[in-house]
Design a protein around this motif. Structure first.
Motif, mmCIF file in Angstrom:
data_model
loop_
_atom_site.group_PDB
_atom_site.id
_atom_site.type_symbol
_atom_site.label_atom_id
_atom_site.label_comp_id
_atom_site.label_asym_id
_atom_site.label_seq_id
_atom_site.Cartn_x
_atom_site.Cartn_y
_atom_site.Cartn_z
ATOM 1 N N ASP A 120 53.857 107.368 102.640
ATOM 2 C CA ASP A 120 52.795 107.144 103.623
ATOM 3 C C ASP A 120 52.809 105.696 104.100
ATOM 4 O O ASP A 120 53.262 104.788 103.381
ATOM 5 N N PRO A 121 52.287 105.438 105.310
ATOM 6 C CA PRO A 121 52.296 104.075 105.847
ATOM 7 C C PRO A 121 51.628 103.043 104.944
ATOM 8 O O PRO A 121 52.075 101.888 104.865
ATOM 9 N N TYR A 122 50.554 103.428 104.238
ATOM 10 C CA TYR A 122 49.795 102.450 103.471
ATOM 11 C C TYR A 122 50.576 101.867 102.298
ATOM 12 O O TYR A 122 50.169 100.837 101.725
ATOM 13 N N LEU A 123 51.701 102.472 101.933
ATOM 14 C CA LEU A 123 52.491 101.938 100.823
ATOM 15 C C LEU A 123 52.967 100.517 101.110
ATOM 16 O O LEU A 123 53.146 99.723 100.186
ATOM 17 N N ARG A 124 53.155 100.184 102.383
ATOM 18 C CA ARG A 124 53.594 98.822 102.726
ATOM 19 C C ARG A 124 52.574 97.791 102.253
ATOM 20 O O ARG A 124 52.943 96.694 101.797
ATOM 21 N N GLY A 125 51.296 98.124 102.329
ATOM 22 C CA GLY A 125 50.268 97.184 101.896
ATOM 23 C C GLY A 125 50.256 96.932 100.402
ATOM 24 O O GLY A 125 49.736 95.911 99.938
ATOM 25 N N LYS A 126 50.846 97.842 99.637
ATOM 26 C CA LYS A 126 50.916 97.673 98.190
ATOM 27 C C LYS A 126 52.126 96.850 97.774
ATOM 28 O O LYS A 126 52.257 96.475 96.615
ATOM 29 N N MET A 127 53.010 96.576 98.730
ATOM 30 C CA MET A 127 54.198 95.767 98.460
ATOM 31 C C MET A 127 53.883 94.300 98.701
ATOM 32 O O MET A 127 54.443 93.637 99.571
ATOM 33 N N ARG A 128 52.968 93.782 97.910
ATOM 34 C CA ARG A 128 52.495 92.417 98.091
ATOM 35 C C ARG A 128 52.421 91.727 96.735
ATOM 36 O O ARG A 128 52.527 92.368 95.689
ATOM 37 N N SER A 186 50.704 90.378 93.607
ATOM 38 C CA SER A 186 49.532 90.951 92.934
ATOM 39 C C SER A 186 48.298 90.062 93.009
ATOM 40 O O SER A 186 47.179 90.535 92.770
ATOM 41 N N SER A 187 48.473 88.787 93.367
ATOM 42 C CA SER A 187 47.321 87.881 93.488
ATOM 43 C C SER A 187 46.539 88.132 94.776
ATOM 44 O O SER A 187 45.398 87.682 94.909
ATOM 45 N N VAL A 188 47.144 88.846 95.719
ATOM 46 C CA VAL A 188 46.480 89.144 96.993
ATOM 47 C C VAL A 188 45.643 90.408 96.816
ATOM 48 O O VAL A 188 46.168 91.475 96.497
ATOM 49 N N LYS A 189 44.353 90.294 97.006
ATOM 50 C CA LYS A 189 43.449 91.412 96.766
ATOM 51 C C LYS A 189 43.397 92.346 97.970
ATOM 52 O O LYS A 189 43.492 91.917 99.120
ATOM 53 N N SER A 190 43.216 93.610 97.700
ATOM 54 C CA SER A 190 43.070 94.609 98.752
ATOM 55 C C SER A 190 42.327 95.799 98.170
ATOM 56 O O SER A 190 41.866 95.762 97.030
ATOM 57 N N TYR A 191 42.234 96.884 98.977
ATOM 58 C CA TYR A 191 41.472 98.045 98.533
ATOM 59 C C TYR A 191 42.223 98.895 97.525
ATOM 60 O O TYR A 191 41.631 99.755 96.876
ATOM 61 N N SER A 192 43.543 98.686 97.391
ATOM 62 C CA SER A 192 44.308 99.422 96.389
ATOM 63 C C SER A 192 45.238 98.450 95.662
ATOM 64 O O SER A 192 45.651 97.426 96.220
ATOM 65 N N ALA A 193 45.583 98.783 94.436
ATOM 66 C CA ALA A 193 46.351 97.876 93.585
ATOM 67 C C ALA A 193 47.759 97.656 94.133
ATOM 68 O O ALA A 193 48.374 98.557 94.709
ATOM 69 N N ALA A 194 48.257 96.442 93.948
ATOM 70 C CA ALA A 194 49.625 96.123 94.346
ATOM 71 C C ALA A 194 50.611 96.766 93.381
ATOM 72 O O ALA A 194 50.310 97.005 92.206
ATOM 73 N N PHE A 195 51.809 97.068 93.880
ATOM 74 C CA PHE A 195 52.874 97.508 92.994
ATOM 75 C C PHE A 195 53.268 96.350 92.078
ATOM 76 O O PHE A 195 53.123 95.172 92.433
#
Length: 342
Positions: free
Chosen positions: A54-62, A64-73
């Motif tokens: 899904d497109p949102y997987l790109r946002g998890k490729m960050r 881990s110190s960068v906060k978002s609505y879902s956990a980083a890989f």
């Protein structure tokens, strides 16, 4: 039984642009697992059949110190997303061997799940392909269903504009809007995708790469309901061509995931047209709609009332390529990876 390979797709490094197969993600088959003797400790052993891209997987490729609505890989660990697997062994009294579980899985062939509270046992009385349960009957379908019924507030005569119309979310929204009797404008990024969105009912279908979104909305609008999957310039055009009191459902902004942010020019339209902007994450609202969704949607799919297309890659080693295809819009339909045959 001798141990078998347990191939995994590992997150290797944070990308600066598009995620690169073999660099951002690496397929590793060095790990093995003994399916007969691996300890379960009260859990279940699952063979993963299909995983969702899904497109949102790109946002998890960050980082881990960068906060978002879902956990980083996590670097060096498998990436993960929704999938369907079949239970091979169980020490959990709520499931048995042969049951199929839908939920979040690491991208690997086999996994021991110590806890399955967040997983759903799939009955699949309609005998749909298991891949459908990570697409039209999975999170993308739930996203369309929840966003529409929670935020669209459709009224007779509304004009609906859907971006990324051939994707798993957009195509579902188009069909929901048509079931409610609305005029639908929809965009996609290639001629074959445009043909698909025409087939599923879009009244006005166009290729945004060769046709001006601004001109289409100027001619066919104003827009009462805008389903946004792309953001950027398209959002700007929708703002300018919005009707008074229009509902903007901000589902995704893939145009911004791999490039510099776009500066929106027409924000004053929010005030001028008294717009309602709804950003949402499906998981926040799903409990309200989950039972209805599973009660209604599988049957609609089986009866052909909701159509879908699928872009499947066979073999977990191709998952990194599938991720890149989705980010670049090269997939046609719901992107899935077939990990194993049943």
């Amino acid at each position: 039984m001798a141990p078998v390979k347990n191939g995994r797709l590992l997150f290797n490094e944070v990308p600066t642009g598009y995620p690169e197969p073999g660099k951002t993600t690496v397929y590793d088959d060095s790990q093995t697992i003994d399916l007969e003797s691996v300890p379960l400790n009260g859990g279940v052993l699952v063979k993963i059949l299909v995983v969702s891209v899904d497109p949102y997987l790109r946002g998890k490729m960050r980082d881990s110190s960068v906060k978002s609505y879902s956990a980083a890989f996590v670097i060096g660990e498998p990436i993960f997303n929704f999938g369907v697997g079949v239970v091979l062994r169980s020490e959990n009294p709520s499931v048995k061997a042969g049951d199929h579980l839908y939920g979040h899985y690491p991208f690997q062939h086999y996994v021991v799940l110590p806890n399955i509270d967040s997983f759903r046992v799939l009955k699949n009385e309609e005998n749909l392909p298991w891949a459908a349960y990570v697409g039209v009957v999975g999170m993308p379908g739930q996203t369309a269903w929840v966003g529409w019924y929670e935020f669209a507030a459709p009224q007779k005569g509304d004009v609906v504009f859907v971006t990324a119309g051939s994707g798993p979310v957009g195509s579902f929204v188009i069909q929901l809007a048509k079931l409610h009797g609305h005029k639908v404008i929809a965009s996609a990024g290639s001629e074959d995708k445009v043909e698909f969105i025409k087939k599923i009912g879009a009244d006005v279908a166009f290729n945004y790469k060769t046709t001006s979104t601004w001109d289409v909305l100027e001619r066919e609008g104003p827009v009462n309901i805008y389903w946004d999957n792309v953001g950027g310039e398209t959002l700007d055009a929708a703002l300018q061509h919005s009707a008074k009191g229009a509902r903007f459902i901000e589902c995704g902004m893939i145009s911004q995931y791999n490039s510099a942010p776009y500066t929106v020019q027409n924000l004053m339209a929010i005030v001028r047209n008294e717009l309602h902007l709804h950003g949402f994450i499906v998981g926040s609202h799903l409990p309200k709609y989950r039972d209805e969704f599973y009660r209604e949607v599988p049957g609609k799919i089986a009866r052909g009332e909701i159509q879908y297309i699928e872009d499947a890659k066979k073999g977990l080693e191709w998952a990194g390529h599938a991720i890149l295809d989705v980010q670049q819009g090269r997939n046609h339909g719901k992107s899935v990876v077939i990990v194993s045959e049943e």
